[in-house]
Design a protein around this motif. Sequence first.
Motif, PDB file in Angstrom:
ATOM      1  N   CYS A   1     -37.799   7.866 -24.935  1.00 14.00           N
ATOM      2  CA  CYS A   1     -37.013   8.818 -25.700  1.00 14.00           C
ATOM      3  C   CYS A   1     -37.942   9.374 -26.778  1.00 14.00           C
ATOM      4  O   CYS A   1     -38.789   8.642 -27.321  1.00 14.00           O
TER       5      CYS A   1
ATOM      6  N   SER B   1     -28.176   8.479 -28.453  1.00 12.82           N
ATOM      7  CA  SER B   1     -28.143   9.058 -27.114  1.00 12.82           C
ATOM      8  C   SER B   1     -28.250   7.931 -26.093  1.00 12.82           C
ATOM      9  O   SER B   1     -28.841   6.881 -26.362  1.00 12.82           O
TER      10      SER B   1
ATOM     11  N   TRP C   1     -35.585  12.864 -23.142  1.00 12.47           N
ATOM     12  CA  TRP C   1     -35.708  11.666 -22.302  1.00 12.47           C
ATOM     13  C   TRP C   1     -36.787  11.919 -21.252  1.00 12.47           C
ATOM     14  O   TRP C   1     -36.748  12.921 -20.535  1.00 12.47           O
TER      15      TRP C   1
ATOM     16  N   LEU D   1     -33.865  15.992 -28.932  1.00  9.02           N
ATOM     17  CA  LEU D   1     -34.056  14.674 -28.346  1.00  9.02           C
ATOM     18  C   LEU D   1     -34.408  14.842 -26.879  1.00  9.02           C
ATOM     19  O   LEU D   1     -33.780  15.629 -26.169  1.00  9.02           O
TER      20      LEU D   1
ATOM     21  N   CYS E   1     -30.999   5.226 -27.322  1.00  6.71           N
ATOM     22  CA  CYS E   1     -32.026   5.834 -28.173  1.00  6.71           C
ATOM     23  C   CYS E   1     -31.419   6.282 -29.490  1.00  6.71           C
ATOM     24  O   CYS E   1     -30.365   6.921 -29.522  1.00  6.71           O
TER      25      CYS E   1
ATOM     26  N   GLN F   1     -35.591   2.595 -29.414  1.00  9.60           N
ATOM     27  CA  GLN F   1     -35.019   2.475 -28.081  1.00  9.60           C
ATOM     28  C   GLN F   1     -34.625   1.030 -27.806  1.00  9.60           C
ATOM     29  O   GLN F   1     -35.276   0.091 -28.255  1.00  9.60           O
TER      30      GLN F   1
ATOM     31  N   SER G   1     -38.100  12.425 -30.165  1.00 15.59           N
ATOM     32  CA  SER G   1     -37.345  13.402 -30.960  1.00 15.59           C
ATOM     33  C   SER G   1     -38.308  14.321 -31.696  1.00 15.59           C
ATOM     34  O   SER G   1     -39.491  14.003 -31.884  1.00 15.59           O
TER      35      SER G   1
ATOM     36  N   TYR H   1     -33.279  17.269 -22.138  1.00 18.64           N
ATOM     37  CA  TYR H   1     -33.405  17.293 -23.582  1.00 18.64           C
ATOM     38  C   TYR H   1     -32.175  17.928 -24.217  1.00 18.64           C
ATOM     39  O   TYR H   1     -31.469  18.725 -23.586  1.00 18.64           O
TER      40      TYR H   1
END
Lengths: 113, 110
Positions: free
Chosen positions: A92, A75, A34, A32, A23, A6, A94, A48
Amino acid sequence: DAGVIQSPRHEVTEMGQEVTLRCKPISGHDYLFWYRQTMMRGLELLIYFNNNVPIDDSGMPEDRFSAKMPNASFSTLKIQPSEPRDSAVYFCASRGQVGDIQYFGAGTRLSVL
Amino acid sequence: GQQVMQIPQYQHVQEGEDFTTYCNSSTTLSNIQWYKQRPGGHPVFLIQLVKSGEVKKQKRLTFQFGEAKKNSSLHITATQTTDVGTYFCAGPPNAGKSTFGDGTTLTVKP
């Protein structure tokens, strides 16, 4: 793999300014997320993506917030215009298609003055 | 929708004392995960429990998954100052997103 990356780590801005958080998920991860974290509200899911497509943005607080995922490795979360109540740590995370483990980035600490 | 509740919200212990945090769900969970967030850090995955009644250990940490797969606990034996932080449980993805509990923040007095 370097993990979820990030940027920036810290952001200080003035009310009304546009803020963009970035990110880079772990390579090969299809999901992904947030999040926003504050003392008062804890860890909140904002939005997401799955395979770059936004799936659920019900956590996005207002129209001032927007998120994009133009490709599998990048992102952004944008706040325009920013307000002091947006001050928080934004994470962020994943996740791969198989398995439920989320990997979080180090976060962006945002202060809106 | 699916929701996991964690208690207590805060726990203050003297170094050497034990600590337990509990996670409860109103629905049966296929699995549960535990994460730890150090002060100023980010949540880091600790473990995932899948089987009914499962017990897993990581050094002084013991994780349990209830027989009905609706609750879980994390127990730390003889806490150390390095254990401080917030411990989160998380349910499995529901429509792609995990449900995190509110977390239990542990402080340890040396």
